[in-house]
Design a protein around this motif. Structure first.
Motif, PDB file in Angstrom:
ATOM      1  N   PRO A 154       0.776  -1.306  -0.153  1.00 46.99           N
ATOM      2  CA  PRO A 154       0.068   0.098  -0.022  1.00 46.99           C
ATOM      3  C   PRO A 154       0.462   1.487   0.235  1.00 46.99           C
ATOM      4  O   PRO A 154       2.271   0.824   0.582  1.00 46.99           O
ATOM      5  N   ILE A 155       0.327   2.234  -0.174  1.00 42.65           N
ATOM      6  CA  ILE A 155       0.691   3.846  -0.437  1.00 42.65           C
ATOM      7  C   ILE A 155      -0.492   5.020   0.649  1.00 42.65           C
ATOM      8  O   ILE A 155      -1.641   4.794  -0.520  1.00 42.65           O
ATOM      9  N   PRO A 156       0.327   5.085   1.241  1.00 45.63           N
ATOM     10  CA  PRO A 156      -0.348   6.254   1.743  1.00 45.63           C
ATOM     11  C   PRO A 156      -0.692   7.868   0.508  1.00 45.63           C
ATOM     12  O   PRO A 156       0.749   7.888   0.403  1.00 45.63           O
ATOM     13  N   VAL A 157      -1.702   8.006   0.791  1.00 44.16           N
ATOM     14  CA  VAL A 157      -1.517   9.187  -0.485  1.00 44.16           C
ATOM     15  C   VAL A 157      -2.878  10.087  -0.003  1.00 44.16           C
ATOM     16  O   VAL A 157      -3.289  11.423  -0.291  1.00 44.16           O
ATOM     17  N   GLY A 158      -2.891  10.296   1.366  1.00 45.08           N
ATOM     18  CA  GLY A 158      -3.970  11.264   2.830  1.00 45.08           C
ATOM     19  C   GLY A 158      -3.130  12.378   3.117  1.00 45.08           C
ATOM     20  O   GLY A 158      -3.567  12.828   4.029  1.00 45.08           O
TER      21      GLY A 158
ATOM     22  N   LEU B 194       5.383   8.483  15.027  1.00 44.22           N
ATOM     23  CA  LEU B 194       5.835   7.937  13.917  1.00 44.22           C
ATOM     24  C   LEU B 194       6.443   8.338  12.655  1.00 44.22           C
ATOM     25  O   LEU B 194       7.002   9.530  13.175  1.00 44.22           O
ATOM     26  N   VAL B 195       7.136   7.836  11.440  1.00 41.00           N
ATOM     27  CA  VAL B 195       7.923   8.014  10.419  1.00 41.00           C
ATOM     28  C   VAL B 195       7.732   7.760   9.635  1.00 41.00           C
ATOM     29  O   VAL B 195       7.021   6.376   9.256  1.00 41.00           O
ATOM     30  N   GLY B 196       7.720   8.068   8.037  1.00 40.35           N
ATOM     31  CA  GLY B 196       8.032   7.648   6.951  1.00 40.35           C
ATOM     32  C   GLY B 196       6.428   6.987   6.097  1.00 40.35           C
ATOM     33  O   GLY B 196       5.204   7.963   6.715  1.00 40.35           O
ATOM     34  N   ASP B 197       6.256   5.859   6.182  1.00 44.46           N
ATOM     35  CA  ASP B 197       4.730   5.439   5.219  1.00 44.46           C
ATOM     36  C   ASP B 197       4.111   5.462   6.829  1.00 44.46           C
ATOM     37  O   ASP B 197       2.614   6.014   6.411  1.00 44.46           O
ATOM     38  N   ALA B 198       4.250   5.279   7.486  1.00 48.76           N
ATOM     39  CA  ALA B 198       3.726   5.178   9.324  1.00 48.76           C
ATOM     40  C   ALA B 198       2.957   6.233   9.280  1.00 48.76           C
ATOM     41  O   ALA B 198       2.041   6.800   9.880  1.00 48.76           O
ATOM     42  N   ALA B 199       3.819   7.749   9.025  1.00 50.29           N
ATOM     43  CA  ALA B 199       3.009   8.655   9.791  1.00 50.29           C
ATOM     44  C   ALA B 199       3.021   9.397   8.157  1.00 50.29           C
ATOM     45  O   ALA B 199       1.794  10.682   7.889  1.00 50.29           O
ATOM     46  N   GLY B 200       2.624   9.175   7.476  1.00 51.43           N
ATOM     47  CA  GLY B 200       1.680   8.857   5.723  1.00 51.43           C
ATOM     48  C   GLY B 200       2.932  10.887   5.529  1.00 51.43           C
ATOM     49  O   GLY B 200       1.843  11.418   4.509  1.00 51.43           O
ATOM     50  N   ALA B 201       3.684  10.461   5.546  1.00 50.96           N
ATOM     51  CA  ALA B 201       4.807  10.965   4.780  1.00 50.96           C
ATOM     52  C   ALA B 201       5.041  10.681   3.500  1.00 50.96           C
ATOM     53  O   ALA B 201       6.580   9.852   3.332  1.00 50.96           O
ATOM     54  N   VAL B 202       4.185  10.884   2.782  1.00 50.54           N
ATOM     55  CA  VAL B 202       4.981  10.428   0.992  1.00 50.54           C
ATOM     56  C   VAL B 202       3.455  11.749   0.417  1.00 50.54           C
ATOM     57  O   VAL B 202       2.802  12.517   0.971  1.00 50.54           O
ATOM     58  N   SER B 203       3.984  12.121  -0.638  1.00 54.08           N
ATOM     59  CA  SER B 203       3.273  13.290  -1.235  1.00 54.08           C
ATOM     60  C   SER B 203       1.848  12.884  -1.536  1.00 54.08           C
ATOM     61  O   SER B 203       2.069  11.506  -2.452  1.00 54.08           O
ATOM     62  N   PRO B 204       0.799  13.303  -1.919  1.00 53.53           N
ATOM     63  CA  PRO B 204       0.190  12.984  -2.046  1.00 53.53           C
ATOM     64  C   PRO B 204      -0.430  12.951  -3.239  1.00 53.53           C
ATOM     65  O   PRO B 204      -1.405  12.070  -3.980  1.00 53.53           O
TER      66      PRO B 204
ATOM     67  N   THR C 162       2.026  12.968  -5.810  1.00 54.86           N
ATOM     68  CA  THR C 162       3.039  11.931  -6.735  1.00 54.86           C
ATOM     69  C   THR C 162       3.674  11.093  -6.424  1.00 54.86           C
ATOM     70  O   THR C 162       4.240   9.970  -6.501  1.00 54.86           O
ATOM     71  N   ALA C 163       3.160   9.953  -5.109  1.00 56.33           N
ATOM     72  CA  ALA C 163       2.946   9.117  -4.311  1.00 56.33           C
ATOM     73  C   ALA C 163       4.411   9.268  -3.637  1.00 56.33           C
ATOM     74  O   ALA C 163       4.763   7.980  -3.451  1.00 56.33           O
ATOM     75  N   GLY C 164       5.494  10.007  -3.979  1.00 53.77           N
ATOM     76  CA  GLY C 164       6.810   9.970  -4.027  1.00 53.77           C
ATOM     77  C   GLY C 164       6.774   9.866  -2.005  1.00 53.77           C
ATOM     78  O   GLY C 164       6.426  11.010  -1.497  1.00 53.77           O
ATOM     79  N   GLY C 165       7.890   9.049  -2.049  1.00 52.45           N
ATOM     80  CA  GLY C 165       7.994   8.984  -0.135  1.00 52.45           C
ATOM     81  C   GLY C 165       9.725   9.428   0.002  1.00 52.45           C
ATOM     82  O   GLY C 165       9.806   9.312   1.303  1.00 52.45           O
ATOM     83  N   LEU C 166      10.477   8.865  -0.140  1.00 56.08           N
ATOM     84  CA  LEU C 166      11.987   8.683   0.034  1.00 56.08           C
ATOM     85  C   LEU C 166      12.489  10.056   0.973  1.00 56.08           C
ATOM     86  O   LEU C 166      13.057  10.045   2.126  1.00 56.08           O
ATOM     87  N   ASP C 167      12.408  10.791   0.160  1.00 55.23           N
ATOM     88  CA  ASP C 167      13.031  12.123   0.518  1.00 55.23           C
ATOM     89  C   ASP C 167      12.120  12.413   1.405  1.00 55.23           C
ATOM     90  O   ASP C 167      12.096  12.793   3.086  1.00 55.23           O
TER      91      ASP C 167
ATOM     92  N   SER D 277      10.801  23.696   0.162  1.00 54.68           N
ATOM     93  CA  SER D 277      12.580  22.901   0.136  1.00 54.68           C
ATOM     94  C   SER D 277      12.274  21.951  -1.302  1.00 54.68           C
ATOM     95  O   SER D 277      11.552  21.520  -1.796  1.00 54.68           O
ATOM     96  N   PRO D 278      13.527  21.904  -2.297  1.00 52.62           N
ATOM     97  CA  PRO D 278      13.965  21.661  -3.540  1.00 52.62           C
ATOM     98  C   PRO D 278      12.812  20.112  -3.335  1.00 52.62           C
ATOM     99  O   PRO D 278      12.479  19.458  -2.468  1.00 52.62           O
ATOM    100  N   SER D 279      11.948  19.772  -4.908  1.00 55.59           N
ATOM    101  CA  SER D 279      11.181  19.384  -4.323  1.00 55.59           C
ATOM    102  C   SER D 279      11.429  17.674  -4.075  1.00 55.59           C
ATOM    103  O   SER D 279      12.644  17.064  -4.438  1.00 55.59           O
ATOM    104  N   SER D 280      11.123  17.442  -3.895  1.00 55.63           N
ATOM    105  CA  SER D 280      10.678  15.752  -3.323  1.00 55.63           C
ATOM    106  C   SER D 280       9.847  14.427  -3.935  1.00 55.63           C
ATOM    107  O   SER D 280      10.145  13.163  -3.709  1.00 55.63           O
TER     108      SER D 280
END
Length: 264
Positions: free
Chosen positions: A116-120, A133-143, A145-150, A245-248
């Motif tokens: 799964p990929i969170p987009v909320g 929480l960090v990362g996907d658990a915290a929803g730290a994903v661009s709603p 583009t769904a980019g999540g690493l940066d 910040s620059p695009s992630s």
């Protein structure tokens, strides 16, 4: 064996059990994706990245083929309840005619990934006195583009700082400074665009949206979202407002060829 810890960090993905156990917010808006990775023979061509916009293949998102000259990454993602043939069958159908792989024989050994990929957007309550929480658990994903690493790395930097303060000071209330509420305010535009993307359900609508992106206004808007600032805001230091910040979310590496197209 039992392990004692002062704080628990939930880095366990979009459906975080740590978030559930700590009583924190959880992701409810999710895409689901699948990808196959396999070796390809070197052909001397630069790496390529093909994106395919087709609601029958990737409802609410896109299908992709990345050929880096050594491996091919072939995948699809979208809303789980809108794959009429199921994700596996859709993946097979796309893989059989994936662009950029003409004449490439698929080996018997194929690595398969999915999840799964969170987009909320970043969740509001992502910390308590017992952990965060960090990362996907915290929803730290661009709603959008769904980019999540940066985003994951930048939010984790703030998490490490807050945890260090809490451990050094012995004051668990320091974790209250780790909040997603301020960051969520930076996602209003992308959440609106995400809702719009979710309503594209036919190839005709996808083609029309893609035609709009080819206009000067559409190119400027896409460039701002994908390659400009504010793709994901930097978490602010304690007591300060978020800064850009620059695009992630997405980008094109030097030396790569990229193509995006719709499929009728």
């Amino acid at each position: 064996a039992a392990v004692r810890a002062r704080f628990v960090v939930g880095a366990d993905g979009a459906r975080s059990s740590v978030a559930r156990d700590l009583g924190l917010d959880r992701n409810h808006r999710l895409l689901i994706g699948a990808e196959e990775v396999f070796e390809v023979p070197a052909n001397g061509e630069p790496p390529t990245f093909h994106c395919v916009l087709d609601p029958s293949l990737a409802p609410g998102y896109l299908a992709w083929v990345v050929n880096d000259g050594r491996h091919a990454h072939v995948g699809v993602a979208g809303y789980a309840d809108r794959f009429p043939q199921g994700l596996r069958r859709t993946m097979e159908r796309f893989g059989a005619s994936a662009p950029g792989l003409a004449g490439v024989d698929r080996p018997e050994s194929v690595e398969r990934r999915g999840g799964p990929i969170p987009v909320g957007g970043v969740l509001r309550r992502i910390a308590c006195a017992e952990g965060l929480l960090v990362g996907d658990a915290a929803g730290a994903v661009s709603p959008l583009t769904a980019g999540g690493l940066d985003p994951c790395l930048r939010l984790s930097e703030l998490a490490a700082s807050v945890l260090d303060d809490a451990l050094r000071s012995g004051r668990p209330e320091t974790l209250t400074h780790y909040s997603g509420a301020a960051l969520r305010a930076q996602f209003r535009g992308r959440l609106t665009l995400r809702r719009g993307l979710a309503h594209i359900r036919t190839p005709a609508a996808s083609t029309a949206a893609f035609a709009l992106l080819r206009t000067p206004f559409g190119r400027a808007a896409a460039g701002r979202v994908l390659f400009g600032d504010r793709s994901f805001p930097d978490p602010p230091p304690t007591g300060q407002r978020p800064v850009s910040s620059p695009s992630s979310g997405a980008g094109t590496r030097s030396g790569w060829r990229a193509s995006t197209r719709t499929r009728p």
